[in-house]
Design an enzyme around this catalytic site. Structure first.
Site, PDB file in Angstrom:
ATOM      1  N   HIS A  12       0.815  -1.210   0.000  1.00  7.92           N
ATOM      2  CA  HIS A  12       0.000   0.000   0.000  1.00  7.92           C
ATOM      3  C   HIS A  12       0.851   1.262   0.000  1.00  7.92           C
ATOM      4  O   HIS A  12       0.576   2.208  -0.740  1.00  7.92           O
ATOM      5  CB  HIS A  12      -0.951  -0.003   1.202  1.00  7.92           C
ATOM      6  CG  HIS A  12      -1.900  -1.146   1.202  1.00  7.92           C
ATOM      7  ND1 HIS A  12      -2.677  -1.479   2.290  1.00  7.92           N
ATOM      8  CD2 HIS A  12      -2.192  -2.075   0.245  1.00  7.92           C
ATOM      9  CE1 HIS A  12      -3.411  -2.547   2.004  1.00  7.92           C
ATOM     10  NE2 HIS A  12      -3.121  -2.931   0.773  1.00  7.92           N
ATOM     11  N   HIS A  32      -9.110  -2.328  -5.262  1.00  8.53           N
ATOM     12  CA  HIS A  32      -8.036  -2.635  -4.320  1.00  8.53           C
ATOM     13  C   HIS A  32      -7.025  -3.598  -4.940  1.00  8.53           C
ATOM     14  O   HIS A  32      -5.814  -3.480  -4.697  1.00  8.53           O
ATOM     15  CB  HIS A  32      -8.571  -3.225  -3.020  1.00  8.53           C
ATOM     16  CG  HIS A  32      -7.473  -3.370  -2.008  1.00  8.53           C
ATOM     17  ND1 HIS A  32      -6.997  -2.300  -1.284  1.00  8.53           N
ATOM     18  CD2 HIS A  32      -6.711  -4.440  -1.659  1.00  8.53           C
ATOM     19  CE1 HIS A  32      -5.996  -2.708  -0.524  1.00  8.53           C
ATOM     20  NE2 HIS A  32      -5.802  -4.008  -0.731  1.00  8.53           N
ATOM     21  N   ASP A  55      -3.054  -2.901  -5.188  1.00  4.93           N
ATOM     22  CA  ASP A  55      -2.009  -3.860  -4.831  1.00  4.93           C
ATOM     23  C   ASP A  55      -1.030  -4.070  -5.983  1.00  4.93           C
ATOM     24  O   ASP A  55       0.192  -4.159  -5.772  1.00  4.93           O
ATOM     25  CB  ASP A  55      -2.633  -5.207  -4.454  1.00  4.93           C
ATOM     26  CG  ASP A  55      -3.160  -5.232  -3.026  1.00  4.93           C
ATOM     27  OD1 ASP A  55      -2.853  -4.318  -2.243  1.00  4.93           O
ATOM     28  OD2 ASP A  55      -3.895  -6.188  -2.696  1.00  4.93           O
ATOM     29  N   HIS A  63      -0.656 -11.002  -5.139  1.00  2.00           N
ATOM     30  CA  HIS A  63       0.746 -10.645  -4.921  1.00  2.00           C
ATOM     31  C   HIS A  63       1.709 -11.616  -5.580  1.00  2.00           C
ATOM     32  O   HIS A  63       2.699 -11.215  -6.183  1.00  2.00           O
ATOM     33  CB  HIS A  63       1.025 -10.576  -3.415  1.00  2.00           C
ATOM     34  CG  HIS A  63       0.185  -9.580  -2.698  1.00  2.00           C
ATOM     35  ND1 HIS A  63       0.194  -8.236  -3.011  1.00  2.00           N
ATOM     36  CD2 HIS A  63      -0.708  -9.721  -1.676  1.00  2.00           C
ATOM     37  CE1 HIS A  63      -0.647  -7.597  -2.210  1.00  2.00           C
ATOM     38  NE2 HIS A  63      -1.209  -8.470  -1.413  1.00  2.00           N
TER      39      HIS A  63
END
Length: 317
Positions: free
Chosen positions: A85, A243, A247, A270
């Site tokens: 973030h 979101h 990321d 991720h």
């Protein structure tokens, strides 16, 4: 035209601090942002209880885990997690050089979004340095696949993201966010989007020692009957994919320089982001290193970018 804040490298004008809890550890964490020198990049400085300090460069080669967040580490074993973030805020606001001092093993989750980090950078202010900005310009497609997920980089004249998610949940389903990520777009469309999770996963995460600091104050939670249980509701109707895009912006900032190109992903996260970035950087024919045509340039064409030495490889050190 490529539009950025400046053709010069930047840093913050003065130090600023903020505190919160780690979403996985549940521990209180204080973060101090400090100005960085020309060509120093983004450095995380882990401060230990005994006063010892260790610097970890925020680059692809330092990634040591991507299971529930992005974690970077040093050869000595020092790690800092949940960096995505703050990295997204730094990258989107065009901050090239900065030191992030952390007195714990995890960045604070704040409200689950990048908003607090944007506000901290705004409070500190951004200043130009006497050196040109460098960029990684994608020259050919690079694609990776992982199970039913995939991610790819494509040549493009701006920094663009096209992110698709597809959850077996009525509260989420299939969502798409696509657009050029500039400072203005990030502030208005991505920065406030929060991390999310499912109630059905909570006990399993707790048993594994994760999500000890998670709450309705720092995450969107989907109940077992597929409804959002936060009293606030959603900040955007498609907050989940926003979101995931946030990321991705943070994870790809570990390239060590802004990427000029389009990143597309389907059912990513991720781990996929890290694998895709490594595949790009490992293929020397897939990109070149360029810099702004003149110090202070605000807007310029793709053709105006000046190629520089391929020995500039901050992500490999």
């Amino acid at each position: 035209m490529i539009s950025i804040s400046s053709g010069n490298q930047t840093t913050i004008a003065h130090h600023v601090s903020l505190s919160g809890i780690g979403v996985h550890s549940g521990a209180e964490v204080t973060v101090r942002l400090h100005p960085g020198d020309i060509d120093s990049g983004v450095i995380f400085r882990r401060v230990f209880a005994d006063g010892r300090r260790e610097d970890i460069r925020a680059v692809s080669s330092k990634v040591v885990a991507t299971d529930l967040c992005t974690v970077i580490g040093s050869v000595s074993g020092a790690t800092i997690g949940t960096i995505e973030h703050v990295m997204a805020a730094i990258a989107a606001l065009d901050v090239d050089n900065i030191i992030i001092e952390v007195d714990g093993a995890e960045m604070p989750i704040m409200d689950g979004s990048a908003r607090a980090f944007v506000e901290a950078i705004d409070e500190a202010g951004i200043v130009q340095l006497e050196a040109r900005r460098r960029f990684i310009r994608v020259r050919k497609p690079v694609r990776v696949e992982m199970g039913g997920s995939w991610g790819e980089f494509l040549p493009h004249g701006t920094t663009r993201y096209e992110v698709t998610i597809d959850f077996d949940s009525a509260a989420i389903g299939r969502q798409v966010w696509a657009g050029d990520v500039t400072a203005g777009v990030f502030r208005s469309e991505l920065a406030r989007s929060r991390t999310f999770g499912f109630m059905r996963d909570v006990e399993k995460l707790w048993a594994a020692g994760f999500a000890l600091g998670a709450s309705l104050e720092n995450a969107v939670v989907v109940s077992d009957d597929d409804s959002v249980i936060n009293a606030e509701g959603l900040r955007y109707s498609d907050e989940f994919v926003r979101h995931k895009t946030l990321d991705a912006v943070g994870d790809l900032a570990l390239a060590g320089a802004p990427i000029i190109g389009c990143f597309r992903s389907y059912r990513g996260g991720h781990k996929l982001n890290a694998i895709a970035l490594k595949a790009l950087l490992d293929d020397l024919s897939a990109y070149d290193i360029v810099e702004a045509p003149s110090a202070g340039a605000q807007r310029f064409r793709r053709a105006d970018l000046v190629a520089v030495s391929p020995s500039f490889t901050p992500w490999a050190h």
